[in-house]
Design a protein around this motif. Structure first.
Motif, PDB file in Angstrom:
ATOM      1  N   PHE A  54       0.866  -1.203   0.068  1.00 14.57           N
ATOM      2  CA  PHE A  54       0.052   0.006   0.200  1.00 14.57           C
ATOM      3  C   PHE A  54       0.987   1.160  -0.051  1.00 14.57           C
ATOM      4  O   PHE A  54       1.789   1.356   0.753  1.00 14.57           O
ATOM      5  CB  PHE A  54      -0.988  -0.137   1.145  1.00 14.57           C
ATOM      6  CG  PHE A  54      -1.803  -1.251   1.399  1.00 14.57           C
ATOM      7  CD1 PHE A  54      -3.110  -1.095   0.600  1.00 14.57           C
ATOM      8  CD2 PHE A  54      -1.275  -2.379   1.835  1.00 14.57           C
ATOM      9  CE1 PHE A  54      -4.030  -2.082   0.717  1.00 14.57           C
ATOM     10  CE2 PHE A  54      -2.452  -3.578   1.756  1.00 14.57           C
ATOM     11  CZ  PHE A  54      -3.611  -3.311   1.317  1.00 14.57           C
ATOM     12  N   ALA A  55       0.451   2.335  -0.782  1.00 24.99           N
ATOM     13  CA  ALA A  55       1.336   3.473  -0.924  1.00 24.99           C
ATOM     14  C   ALA A  55       1.464   4.097   0.631  1.00 24.99           C
ATOM     15  O   ALA A  55       0.313   4.469   1.207  1.00 24.99           O
ATOM     16  CB  ALA A  55       0.636   4.273  -2.051  1.00 24.99           C
ATOM     17  N   PHE A 218       9.461  -3.250   1.565  1.00 23.82           N
ATOM     18  CA  PHE A 218       8.971  -1.979   0.505  1.00 23.82           C
ATOM     19  C   PHE A 218       9.167  -2.344  -0.777  1.00 23.82           C
ATOM     20  O   PHE A 218      10.004  -2.929  -1.067  1.00 23.82           O
ATOM     21  CB  PHE A 218       9.571  -0.656   1.062  1.00 23.82           C
ATOM     22  CG  PHE A 218       9.370  -0.091   2.441  1.00 23.82           C
ATOM     23  CD1 PHE A 218       8.317   0.817   2.698  1.00 23.82           C
ATOM     24  CD2 PHE A 218      10.308  -0.614   3.347  1.00 23.82           C
ATOM     25  CE1 PHE A 218       8.120   0.966   4.079  1.00 23.82           C
ATOM     26  CE2 PHE A 218      10.355  -0.111   4.499  1.00 23.82           C
ATOM     27  CZ  PHE A 218       9.027   0.735   5.149  1.00 23.82           C
ATOM     28  N   VAL A 219       8.303  -1.727  -1.590  1.00 21.47           N
ATOM     29  CA  VAL A 219       8.345  -1.902  -3.233  1.00 21.47           C
ATOM     30  C   VAL A 219       8.402  -0.312  -3.766  1.00 21.47           C
ATOM     31  O   VAL A 219       7.529   0.498  -3.545  1.00 21.47           O
ATOM     32  CB  VAL A 219       7.761  -2.453  -3.771  1.00 21.47           C
ATOM     33  CG1 VAL A 219       6.230  -2.426  -3.827  1.00 21.47           C
ATOM     34  CG2 VAL A 219       7.887  -2.954  -5.253  1.00 21.47           C
ATOM     35  N   LEU A 220       9.399  -0.058  -4.643  1.00 19.36           N
ATOM     36  CA  LEU A 220       9.408   1.242  -5.045  1.00 19.36           C
ATOM     37  C   LEU A 220       9.105   1.530  -6.720  1.00 19.36           C
ATOM     38  O   LEU A 220       9.747   0.338  -7.266  1.00 19.36           O
ATOM     39  CB  LEU A 220      10.855   1.941  -5.071  1.00 19.36           C
ATOM     40  CG  LEU A 220      11.305   1.867  -3.568  1.00 19.36           C
ATOM     41  CD1 LEU A 220      12.732   2.352  -3.614  1.00 19.36           C
ATOM     42  CD2 LEU A 220      10.580   2.412  -2.557  1.00 19.36           C
ATOM     43  N   VAL A 225       5.783   4.760  -3.350  1.00 21.70           N
ATOM     44  CA  VAL A 225       6.606   3.992  -2.457  1.00 21.70           C
ATOM     45  C   VAL A 225       5.662   3.201  -1.690  1.00 21.70           C
ATOM     46  O   VAL A 225       4.588   3.750  -1.136  1.00 21.70           O
ATOM     47  CB  VAL A 225       7.400   4.811  -1.403  1.00 21.70           C
ATOM     48  CG1 VAL A 225       8.238   3.876  -0.414  1.00 21.70           C
ATOM     49  CG2 VAL A 225       8.632   5.717  -2.135  1.00 21.70           C
ATOM     50  N   MET A 226       5.594   1.948  -1.725  1.00 17.70           N
ATOM     51  CA  MET A 226       4.498   1.184  -1.161  1.00 17.70           C
ATOM     52  C   MET A 226       5.252   0.093   0.165  1.00 17.70           C
ATOM     53  O   MET A 226       6.315  -0.444  -0.169  1.00 17.70           O
ATOM     54  CB  MET A 226       3.944   0.085  -2.188  1.00 17.70           C
ATOM     55  CG  MET A 226       3.172   1.379  -3.362  1.00 17.70           C
ATOM     56  SD  MET A 226       2.343   0.142  -4.280  1.00 17.70           S
ATOM     57  CE  MET A 226       3.953  -0.191  -5.748  1.00 17.70           C
ATOM     58  N   LYS A 227       4.430  -0.041   0.980  1.00 22.25           N
ATOM     59  CA  LYS A 227       4.939  -0.734   2.371  1.00 22.25           C
ATOM     60  C   LYS A 227       4.137  -2.182   2.156  1.00 22.25           C
ATOM     61  O   LYS A 227       2.908  -2.135   1.979  1.00 22.25           O
ATOM     62  CB  LYS A 227       4.457  -0.046   3.413  1.00 22.25           C
ATOM     63  CG  LYS A 227       4.987  -0.943   4.630  1.00 22.25           C
ATOM     64  CD  LYS A 227       4.616  -0.167   5.911  1.00 22.25           C
ATOM     65  CE  LYS A 227       5.481  -0.689   7.108  1.00 22.25           C
ATOM     66  NZ  LYS A 227       4.896  -2.147   7.250  1.00 22.25           N
TER      67      LYS A 227
END
Length: 251
Positions: A54-55, A218-220, A225-227
């Motif tokens: 989620f962002a 996290f994914v960018l 930026v999403m957790k």
């Protein structure tokens, strides 16, 4: 006629309620809906590692990524200009990175990803930023010839974009290396519906499901930026018929 209209209205209301419970239609399109057993719904994310993310709108990682994005965009412009006119390119760092891009362009599919991973792993010397943890742009990294894990990942992202990989098929994933007990960053590329990990710690690429010892944090992705959440969302009391209805309407 009136009965049919009411039936359609109720179906619409039920569908909207389903979206409220399960997430937006965009989220449903992004994920895969699975039915492992009666009355249980598991959503598998389309993001690397299959876990939903989620962002977030604040935090040190978000600040680092957004600050880097401006420098990364500037580098991509300079690289594109040098790519179009190598003879007048004033940046040796850009020419070194473009030489890797040329090798990648000569290959397709998995070979293109593997060539980029291998070449950048060999081109950059591993170096720790220490407590500062500076996120460098690709040209800064190639000018210095050294960097830490996120610098490798950022350079791979830029090289793959120049080599023709679509932006929506590229990510940077921040994980926790549970064996080493530390955070680590890797590039991820989607090929034929599967995410491959381009890791500076290994030459061979592995799929996310086979990346043992990594816990995704996290994914960018482009400007987001999403957790990651801890585990896939599970909802009880939804049978296979409801699952099929929601999946069909979310397409």
């Amino acid at each position: 006629m009136e009965t049919a209209a009411r039936s359609r209205a109720w179906r619409a209301i039920l569908f909207v309620c389903g979206l409220i419970l399960l997430g937006s239609a965009a989220e449903l399109r992004a994920g895969t809906l699975l039915s492992p057993g009666a009355g249980v719904l598991v959503r598998k994310s389309a993001e690397p590692f299959g876990v939903f993310a989620f962002a977030i709108s604040s935090g040190s990682l978000q600040q680092k990524w957004f600050a880097l994005k401006d420098r990364l965009d500037d580098d991509m412009v300079q690289l594109a200009l040098c790519d179009g006119d190598r003879d007048h390119c004033a940046s040796p760092a850009a020419l070194r990175l473009l030489a890797i891009v040329d090798q990648a362009r000569a290959r397709d599919g998995r070979a293109r990803l593997g060539e980029t991973n291998r070449a950048i792993n060999l081109a950059i010397r591993a170096s720790n930023d220490g407590t500062e943890d500076v996120w460098s742009s690709p040209l800064a990294t190639f000018q210095r010839g050294a960097g830490d894990c996120e610098d490798y990942a950022i350079a791979k992202l830029a090289a793959l974009r120049l080599a023709g990989v679509a932006a929506e098929d590229l990510r940077i994933v921040v994980v926790r290396d549970t064996r080493a007990g530390e955070a680590h960053a890797i590039a991820a590329a989607r090929l034929d519906g599967h995410w491959l990990m381009l890791d500076n710690r290994r030459m061979a690429m592995v799929e996310d499901d086979d990346a043992r010892g990594y816990q995704p944090l996290f994914v960018l992705y482009q400007s987001a930026v999403m957790k990651y959440v801890d585990e896939p969302v599970r909802l009880s009391g939804l049978g296979s018929q409801r699952l099929s209805l929601v999946a069909a309407n979310a397409r």
